[in-house]
Motif scaffolding. Sequence first.
Motif, PDB file in Angstrom:
ATOM      1  N   ALA A 180       0.752  -1.229   0.078  1.00 36.62           N
ATOM      2  CA  ALA A 180      -0.074   0.021   0.036  1.00 36.62           C
ATOM      3  C   ALA A 180       0.875   1.321   0.115  1.00 36.62           C
ATOM      4  O   ALA A 180       0.290   2.339   0.072  1.00 36.62           O
ATOM      5  CB  ALA A 180      -0.948  -0.002   1.234  1.00 36.62           C
ATOM      6  N   GLY A 181       2.205   1.022   0.045  1.00 36.14           N
ATOM      7  CA  GLY A 181       3.019   2.172   0.143  1.00 36.14           C
ATOM      8  C   GLY A 181       3.600   2.656   1.309  1.00 36.14           C
ATOM      9  O   GLY A 181       3.488   1.877   2.256  1.00 36.14           O
ATOM     10  N   GLY A 182       4.498   3.457   1.291  1.00 33.59           N
ATOM     11  CA  GLY A 182       5.273   4.152   2.546  1.00 33.59           C
ATOM     12  C   GLY A 182       5.112   5.687   2.651  1.00 33.59           C
ATOM     13  O   GLY A 182       4.002   6.058   2.545  1.00 33.59           O
ATOM     14  N   GLY A 183       6.424   5.937   3.110  1.00 33.28           N
ATOM     15  CA  GLY A 183       6.413   7.414   3.304  1.00 33.28           C
ATOM     16  C   GLY A 183       7.627   7.886   3.823  1.00 33.28           C
ATOM     17  O   GLY A 183       8.439   6.980   4.148  1.00 33.28           O
ATOM     18  N   VAL A 184       7.984   9.145   3.834  1.00 33.09           N
ATOM     19  CA  VAL A 184       9.203   9.857   4.218  1.00 33.09           C
ATOM     20  C   VAL A 184       8.858  10.593   5.028  1.00 33.09           C
ATOM     21  O   VAL A 184       8.077  11.742   4.938  1.00 33.09           O
ATOM     22  CB  VAL A 184      10.163  10.212   3.046  1.00 33.09           C
ATOM     23  CG1 VAL A 184      11.284  10.952   3.779  1.00 33.09           C
ATOM     24  CG2 VAL A 184      10.580   9.248   2.086  1.00 33.09           C
ATOM     25  N   PHE A 185       9.375  10.604   6.499  1.00 37.58           N
ATOM     26  CA  PHE A 185       8.901  11.674   7.402  1.00 37.58           C
ATOM     27  C   PHE A 185      10.069  11.760   8.523  1.00 37.58           C
ATOM     28  O   PHE A 185      10.831  10.987   8.829  1.00 37.58           O
ATOM     29  CB  PHE A 185       7.567  11.198   8.012  1.00 37.58           C
ATOM     30  CG  PHE A 185       7.672   9.914   8.844  1.00 37.58           C
ATOM     31  CD1 PHE A 185       7.697   9.712  10.035  1.00 37.58           C
ATOM     32  CD2 PHE A 185       7.519   8.773   7.729  1.00 37.58           C
ATOM     33  CE1 PHE A 185       7.805   8.757  10.731  1.00 37.58           C
ATOM     34  CE2 PHE A 185       7.604   7.463   8.511  1.00 37.58           C
ATOM     35  CZ  PHE A 185       7.568   7.244   9.773  1.00 37.58           C
ATOM     36  N   LEU A 186       9.999  13.016   9.194  1.00 38.56           N
ATOM     37  CA  LEU A 186      10.815  12.961  10.471  1.00 38.56           C
ATOM     38  C   LEU A 186      10.173  14.220  11.110  1.00 38.56           C
ATOM     39  O   LEU A 186       9.834  15.307  10.806  1.00 38.56           O
ATOM     40  CB  LEU A 186      12.104  13.638  10.222  1.00 38.56           C
ATOM     41  CG  LEU A 186      13.176  13.927  11.284  1.00 38.56           C
ATOM     42  CD1 LEU A 186      13.295  12.472  12.186  1.00 38.56           C
ATOM     43  CD2 LEU A 186      14.376  14.594  10.992  1.00 38.56           C
ATOM     44  N   THR A 187       9.735  13.993  12.309  1.00 32.11           N
ATOM     45  CA  THR A 187       9.228  14.889  13.456  1.00 32.11           C
ATOM     46  C   THR A 187      10.295  15.076  14.549  1.00 32.11           C
ATOM     47  O   THR A 187      10.539  14.441  15.191  1.00 32.11           O
ATOM     48  CB  THR A 187       7.911  14.180  14.110  1.00 32.11           C
ATOM     49  OG1 THR A 187       6.809  14.171  12.809  1.00 32.11           O
ATOM     50  CG2 THR A 187       7.232  15.303  15.008  1.00 32.11           C
ATOM     51  N   LEU A 188      10.286  16.521  15.040  1.00 28.42           N
ATOM     52  CA  LEU A 188      11.352  16.972  16.181  1.00 28.42           C
ATOM     53  C   LEU A 188      10.466  17.615  16.913  1.00 28.42           C
ATOM     54  O   LEU A 188       9.851  18.580  16.668  1.00 28.42           O
ATOM     55  CB  LEU A 188      12.367  17.512  15.401  1.00 28.42           C
ATOM     56  CG  LEU A 188      13.212  16.898  14.122  1.00 28.42           C
ATOM     57  CD1 LEU A 188      12.707  17.675  13.050  1.00 28.42           C
ATOM     58  CD2 LEU A 188      14.553  16.947  14.562  1.00 28.42           C
ATOM     59  N   LEU A 189      10.546  17.383  18.291  1.00 29.74           N
ATOM     60  CA  LEU A 189      10.020  18.141  19.409  1.00 29.74           C
ATOM     61  C   LEU A 189      10.948  18.855  20.322  1.00 29.74           C
ATOM     62  O   LEU A 189      11.637  17.776  21.133  1.00 29.74           O
ATOM     63  CB  LEU A 189       8.941  17.079  20.182  1.00 29.74           C
ATOM     64  CG  LEU A 189       7.906  16.328  19.287  1.00 29.74           C
ATOM     65  CD1 LEU A 189       7.331  15.411  20.110  1.00 29.74           C
ATOM     66  CD2 LEU A 189       6.992  17.179  18.922  1.00 29.74           C
TER      67      LEU A 189
END
Length: 328
Positions: free
Chosen positions: A234-243
Amino acid sequence: MAVKVAFIGSGGIANSHLNALKKVPDTQIVGLCDVDEAKLAAKQKEFGGDIFTDPDRMLATTKPDTVYICLPPFAHGAAEMACIKHKVPFIVEKPLTNDMALARKVAAGVKKAGIMAATAYMTRYRRSVARARELLLNDPPALAYGGWIGGFPGKHPWLFDKKLSGGQMLEQTTHTVDLLRYLCGEVVEVFSYKADPKFVKEAQGFKADCASTVAMQLKSGGVANIMNAWVCRAGGGVFLTLLSPNYKVEFSGWEQSVKITHAGGTHTEEVKGEQNIFEIEDAAWINAVKTGKADGVKSSYEDGVRSLAVSLAANESMDTGKAVKVKA
Protein backbone atom coordinates in the motif's frame (compact mmCIF):
# COMPACT_ATOMS: atom_id res chain seq x y z
CA MET A 1 35.30 29.20 -18.70
CA ALA A 2 33.26 26.02 -18.33
CA VAL A 3 33.80 23.64 -15.44
CA LYS A 4 34.74 20.25 -16.89
CA VAL A 5 32.70 17.49 -15.23
CA ALA A 6 33.14 13.72 -15.37
CA PHE A 7 30.89 10.97 -14.02
CA ILE A 8 31.80 7.58 -12.56
CA GLY A 9 28.60 5.55 -12.64
CA SER A 10 25.78 6.20 -15.10
CA GLY A 11 22.67 4.78 -13.43
CA GLY A 12 19.47 6.43 -12.26
CA ILE A 13 20.96 8.86 -9.74
CA ALA A 14 23.60 9.94 -12.27
CA ASN A 15 20.71 10.86 -14.59
CA SER A 16 19.32 13.20 -11.93
CA HIS A 17 22.62 15.06 -11.72
CA LEU A 18 23.31 15.02 -15.46
CA ASN A 19 19.91 16.55 -16.18
CA ALA A 20 20.34 19.10 -13.38
CA LEU A 21 23.76 20.15 -14.70
CA LYS A 22 22.13 21.08 -18.03
CA LYS A 23 20.59 23.98 -16.10
CA VAL A 24 23.76 24.99 -14.26
CA PRO A 25 25.68 27.59 -16.30
CA ASP A 26 29.26 27.03 -17.44
CA THR A 27 29.41 23.25 -17.09
CA GLN A 28 30.62 20.74 -19.66
CA ILE A 29 30.42 16.94 -19.45
CA VAL A 30 33.82 15.64 -20.58
CA GLY A 31 33.75 12.01 -19.43
CA LEU A 32 31.41 9.16 -18.51
CA CYS A 33 32.68 5.98 -16.87
CA ASP A 34 30.76 2.76 -16.19
CA VAL A 35 31.18 -1.01 -16.51
CA ASP A 36 28.13 -1.14 -18.81
CA GLU A 37 29.33 0.04 -22.23
CA ALA A 38 25.87 -0.10 -23.82
CA LYS A 39 24.50 2.21 -21.14
CA LEU A 40 27.47 4.52 -21.63
CA ALA A 41 26.84 4.81 -25.36
CA ALA A 42 23.23 5.87 -24.73
CA LYS A 43 24.31 8.43 -22.12
CA GLN A 44 26.96 9.83 -24.45
CA LYS A 45 24.34 10.55 -27.12
CA GLU A 46 22.28 12.54 -24.64
CA PHE A 47 24.91 14.30 -22.53
CA GLY A 48 28.17 14.18 -24.50
CA GLY A 49 31.63 13.45 -23.18
CA ASP A 50 34.06 10.63 -23.91
CA ILE A 51 33.26 7.17 -22.51
CA PHE A 52 35.47 4.91 -20.42
CA THR A 53 35.32 1.75 -18.33
CA ASP A 54 38.35 2.63 -16.18
CA PRO A 55 38.17 5.65 -13.78
CA ASP A 56 41.93 6.22 -13.69
CA ARG A 57 42.18 6.30 -17.47
CA MET A 58 39.23 8.69 -17.73
CA LEU A 59 40.80 11.14 -15.29
CA ALA A 60 44.19 10.98 -16.98
CA THR A 61 42.64 11.52 -20.43
CA THR A 62 39.88 14.09 -19.85
CA LYS A 63 41.47 16.01 -16.95
CA PRO A 64 38.14 17.10 -15.41
CA ASP A 65 37.77 19.88 -12.87
CA THR A 66 35.44 17.71 -10.80
CA VAL A 67 33.97 14.22 -10.67
CA TYR A 68 30.54 12.94 -9.65
CA ILE A 69 30.67 9.42 -8.16
CA CYS A 70 27.28 7.73 -8.52
CA LEU A 71 27.83 4.07 -7.63
CA PRO A 72 26.05 1.36 -5.63
CA PRO A 73 27.27 1.04 -2.02
CA PHE A 74 29.37 -2.07 -2.73
CA ALA A 75 31.16 -0.60 -5.78
CA HIS A 76 33.12 2.23 -4.14
CA GLY A 77 36.85 2.48 -3.64
CA ALA A 78 38.62 2.60 -6.99
CA ALA A 79 36.69 5.71 -8.09
CA GLU A 80 37.52 7.71 -4.96
CA MET A 81 41.17 6.63 -4.90
CA ALA A 82 41.56 7.62 -8.57
CA CYS A 83 40.24 11.12 -7.77
CA ILE A 84 42.62 11.39 -4.83
CA LYS A 85 45.54 10.22 -7.00
CA HIS A 86 44.78 12.86 -9.64
CA LYS A 87 43.84 15.47 -7.01
CA VAL A 88 40.43 16.11 -8.54
CA PRO A 89 37.60 17.44 -6.30
CA PHE A 90 34.72 14.97 -6.14
CA ILE A 91 31.18 14.60 -4.83
CA VAL A 92 29.79 11.18 -3.88
CA GLU A 93 26.15 10.17 -3.95
CA LYS A 94 24.85 8.66 -0.72
CA PRO A 95 25.49 6.22 0.79
CA LEU A 96 29.26 6.68 0.58
CA THR A 97 29.90 2.94 0.81
CA ASN A 98 28.86 -0.05 2.91
CA ASP A 99 32.41 -0.38 4.30
CA MET A 100 33.40 1.85 7.23
CA ALA A 101 37.13 1.09 6.87
CA LEU A 102 37.03 2.19 3.23
CA ALA A 103 35.22 5.43 4.11
CA ARG A 104 37.90 6.25 6.70
CA LYS A 105 40.63 5.49 4.16
CA VAL A 106 39.04 7.80 1.58
CA ALA A 107 38.56 10.58 4.16
CA ALA A 108 42.23 10.33 5.14
CA GLY A 109 43.25 10.39 1.47
CA VAL A 110 41.16 13.49 0.80
CA LYS A 111 42.79 15.28 3.72
CA LYS A 112 46.30 14.30 2.66
CA ALA A 113 45.70 15.34 -0.97
CA GLY A 114 44.24 18.68 0.13
CA ILE A 115 41.23 18.47 -2.19
CA MET A 116 37.53 19.22 -1.74
CA ALA A 117 35.22 16.25 -1.44
CA ALA A 118 31.51 16.26 -0.64
CA THR A 119 28.63 13.94 0.13
CA ALA A 120 25.48 14.52 -1.93
CA TYR A 121 22.93 14.85 0.87
CA MET A 122 20.54 16.98 -1.17
CA THR A 123 18.05 17.48 1.69
CA ARG A 124 20.47 19.84 3.45
CA TYR A 125 20.00 22.36 0.63
CA ARG A 126 16.25 22.78 1.14
CA ARG A 127 14.66 25.98 2.46
CA SER A 128 12.52 23.92 4.83
CA VAL A 129 15.63 22.44 6.43
CA ALA A 130 17.35 25.83 6.68
CA ARG A 131 14.34 27.28 8.52
CA ALA A 132 14.10 24.36 10.94
CA ARG A 133 17.83 24.50 11.64
CA GLU A 134 17.61 28.23 12.37
CA LEU A 135 14.88 27.68 14.99
CA LEU A 136 16.34 24.55 16.58
CA LEU A 137 19.90 25.84 16.90
CA ASN A 138 19.12 27.39 20.28
CA ASP A 139 16.18 25.14 21.13
CA PRO A 140 17.39 21.57 20.57
CA PRO A 141 14.86 18.76 20.26
CA ALA A 142 14.40 16.38 23.19
CA LEU A 143 12.68 13.83 20.94
CA ALA A 144 12.75 12.99 17.25
CA TYR A 145 11.07 10.20 15.33
CA GLY A 146 10.89 9.41 11.66
CA GLY A 147 11.65 7.00 8.90
CA TRP A 148 11.84 6.03 5.27
CA ILE A 149 9.21 3.41 4.46
CA GLY A 150 9.42 1.80 1.04
CA GLY A 151 6.95 -0.46 -0.72
CA PHE A 152 7.00 -4.23 -1.06
CA PRO A 153 10.37 -5.46 -2.39
CA GLY A 154 10.56 -6.31 -6.08
CA LYS A 155 13.32 -7.24 -8.50
CA HIS A 156 16.58 -5.32 -8.46
CA PRO A 157 20.15 -6.37 -9.23
CA TRP A 158 21.56 -5.33 -5.83
CA LEU A 159 19.21 -3.15 -3.77
CA PHE A 160 17.47 -5.98 -1.92
CA ASP A 161 20.67 -7.82 -1.01
CA LYS A 162 21.93 -6.39 2.29
CA LYS A 163 25.51 -7.53 1.68
CA LEU A 164 25.57 -5.30 -1.40
CA SER A 165 23.30 -2.37 -0.49
CA GLY A 166 23.54 -2.26 3.30
CA GLY A 167 19.77 -2.64 3.47
CA GLN A 168 17.16 0.08 3.74
CA MET A 169 18.72 1.58 6.89
CA LEU A 170 21.75 2.50 4.81
CA GLU A 171 20.46 2.82 1.27
CA GLN A 172 17.55 5.27 1.58
CA THR A 173 17.04 5.92 5.29
CA THR A 174 20.52 7.47 5.32
CA HIS A 175 18.73 10.67 4.18
CA THR A 176 16.64 10.67 7.36
CA VAL A 177 19.65 9.82 9.53
CA ASP A 178 21.64 12.67 8.00
CA LEU A 179 18.76 15.12 8.44
CA LEU A 180 18.51 14.08 12.08
CA ARG A 181 22.23 14.73 12.58
CA TYR A 182 22.05 18.06 10.75
CA LEU A 183 19.24 19.33 12.99
CA CYS A 184 19.95 17.58 16.31
CA GLY A 185 23.69 16.89 16.40
CA GLU A 186 25.63 13.68 16.76
CA VAL A 187 24.28 10.23 17.58
CA VAL A 188 26.37 8.49 20.24
CA GLU A 189 24.69 5.08 20.61
CA VAL A 190 22.04 2.97 18.86
CA PHE A 191 19.97 -0.11 19.56
CA SER A 192 18.05 -1.84 16.77
CA TYR A 193 15.34 -4.44 16.29
CA LYS A 194 14.49 -6.03 12.95
CA ALA A 195 11.25 -7.70 11.88
CA ASP A 196 10.83 -11.36 11.08
CA PRO A 197 11.39 -11.96 7.32
CA LYS A 198 8.11 -13.91 7.16
CA PHE A 199 6.32 -10.69 6.20
CA VAL A 200 8.00 -10.69 2.78
CA LYS A 201 8.27 -14.44 2.20
CA GLU A 202 6.68 -13.97 -1.23
CA ALA A 203 9.50 -11.67 -2.37
CA GLN A 204 11.84 -13.77 -4.50
CA GLY A 205 15.55 -13.26 -3.89
CA PHE A 206 15.00 -10.80 -1.05
CA LYS A 207 18.07 -10.82 1.22
CA ALA A 208 17.61 -7.77 3.44
CA ASP A 209 15.61 -6.66 6.49
CA CYS A 210 11.95 -6.10 5.64
CA ALA A 211 11.54 -3.64 8.54
CA SER A 212 13.52 -2.31 11.47
CA THR A 213 13.41 0.31 14.19
CA VAL A 214 16.42 2.03 15.72
CA ALA A 215 16.55 3.80 19.09
CA MET A 216 19.21 6.51 19.27
CA GLN A 217 20.88 8.41 22.09
CA LEU A 218 21.95 11.89 21.01
CA LYS A 219 24.99 13.76 22.26
CA SER A 220 22.68 16.67 23.12
CA GLY A 221 20.89 14.49 25.68
CA GLY A 222 17.87 13.99 23.44
CA VAL A 223 16.61 10.69 22.04
CA ALA A 224 15.36 9.58 18.63
CA ASN A 225 13.78 6.65 16.85
CA ILE A 226 14.21 5.95 13.15
CA MET A 227 12.12 3.34 11.33
CA ASN A 228 12.54 1.88 7.88
CA ALA A 229 11.02 -0.82 5.72
CA TRP A 230 10.51 -2.52 2.40
CA VAL A 231 7.29 -4.28 3.29
CA CYS A 232 3.99 -2.65 2.33
CA ARG A 233 2.20 -2.93 -1.01
CA ALA A 234 0.00 0.00 0.00
CA GLY A 235 3.06 2.24 -0.03
CA GLY A 236 5.06 3.97 2.65
CA GLY A 237 6.41 7.44 3.17
CA VAL A 238 9.24 9.69 4.25
CA PHE A 239 8.90 11.68 7.46
CA LEU A 240 10.71 13.18 10.45
CA THR A 241 9.16 14.93 13.46
CA LEU A 242 11.23 16.86 15.99
CA LEU A 243 9.93 18.10 19.35
CA SER A 244 11.77 20.82 21.24
CA PRO A 245 10.52 22.93 24.17
CA ASN A 246 9.19 25.58 21.79
CA TYR A 247 8.64 23.95 18.41
CA LYS A 248 7.05 20.94 16.76
CA VAL A 249 8.77 20.45 13.42
CA GLU A 250 7.15 17.99 10.99
CA PHE A 251 8.88 17.03 7.73
CA SER A 252 7.02 14.93 5.18
CA GLY A 253 7.54 13.53 1.71
CA TRP A 254 10.59 13.03 -0.48
CA GLU A 255 10.61 16.79 -1.02
CA GLN A 256 10.80 17.34 2.79
CA SER A 257 8.06 19.94 3.08
CA VAL A 258 7.79 21.15 6.67
CA LYS A 259 5.13 22.36 9.07
CA ILE A 260 6.46 24.19 12.14
CA THR A 261 4.13 24.77 15.09
CA HIS A 262 5.28 27.36 17.63
CA ALA A 263 4.74 27.13 21.41
CA GLY A 264 1.08 27.41 22.39
CA GLY A 265 -0.08 26.65 18.86
CA THR A 266 -0.58 30.35 18.20
CA HIS A 267 1.56 30.37 15.09
CA THR A 268 2.48 27.87 12.37
CA GLU A 269 4.80 28.03 9.39
CA GLU A 270 4.77 25.86 6.30
CA VAL A 271 7.60 25.61 3.78
CA LYS A 272 7.16 23.50 0.66
CA GLY A 273 10.05 21.40 -0.57
CA GLU A 274 11.69 22.22 -3.90
CA GLN A 275 11.28 19.89 -6.86
CA ASN A 276 14.55 21.05 -8.48
CA ILE A 277 16.73 20.12 -5.50
CA PHE A 278 19.41 18.44 -7.63
CA GLU A 279 19.89 21.66 -9.60
CA ILE A 280 20.23 23.62 -6.34
CA GLU A 281 22.72 21.14 -4.87
CA ASP A 282 24.74 20.88 -8.10
CA ALA A 283 24.91 24.65 -8.55
CA ALA A 284 26.41 24.92 -5.06
CA TRP A 285 29.02 22.25 -5.80
CA ILE A 286 29.99 23.69 -9.20
CA ASN A 287 30.40 27.12 -7.61
CA ALA A 288 32.67 25.61 -4.96
CA VAL A 289 34.80 24.00 -7.68
CA LYS A 290 34.97 27.29 -9.59
CA THR A 291 35.97 29.38 -6.60
CA GLY A 292 37.91 26.83 -4.60
CA LYS A 293 35.75 27.75 -1.60
CA ALA A 294 33.50 25.15 0.04
CA ASP A 295 31.36 27.63 2.03
CA GLY A 296 28.18 26.70 0.14
CA VAL A 297 28.72 22.93 0.36
CA LYS A 298 26.41 21.56 3.05
CA SER A 299 28.07 18.18 3.62
CA SER A 300 31.76 17.40 3.24
CA TYR A 301 32.90 13.83 2.64
CA GLU A 302 34.13 13.70 6.23
CA ASP A 303 30.72 14.81 7.50
CA GLY A 304 29.06 12.17 5.34
CA VAL A 305 31.24 9.54 7.01
CA ARG A 306 29.62 10.41 10.34
CA SER A 307 26.13 9.77 8.91
CA LEU A 308 27.38 6.51 7.42
CA ALA A 309 28.69 5.46 10.84
CA VAL A 310 25.20 5.79 12.36
CA SER A 311 23.55 3.52 9.78
CA LEU A 312 26.31 0.92 9.96
CA ALA A 313 26.14 0.93 13.77
CA ALA A 314 22.38 0.34 13.50
CA ASN A 315 23.00 -2.60 11.16
CA GLU A 316 25.53 -4.03 13.59
CA SER A 317 23.02 -3.76 16.42
CA MET A 318 20.41 -5.61 14.34
CA ASP A 319 22.84 -8.47 13.88
CA THR A 320 24.22 -8.63 17.42
CA GLY A 321 21.15 -7.71 19.47
CA LYS A 322 23.30 -5.29 21.46
CA ALA A 323 23.61 -1.53 21.82
CA VAL A 324 26.42 -0.15 19.64
CA LYS A 325 28.48 3.00 20.13
CA VAL A 326 28.73 5.13 16.98
CA LYS A 327 32.35 5.54 15.90
CA ALA A 328 33.10 7.57 12.79
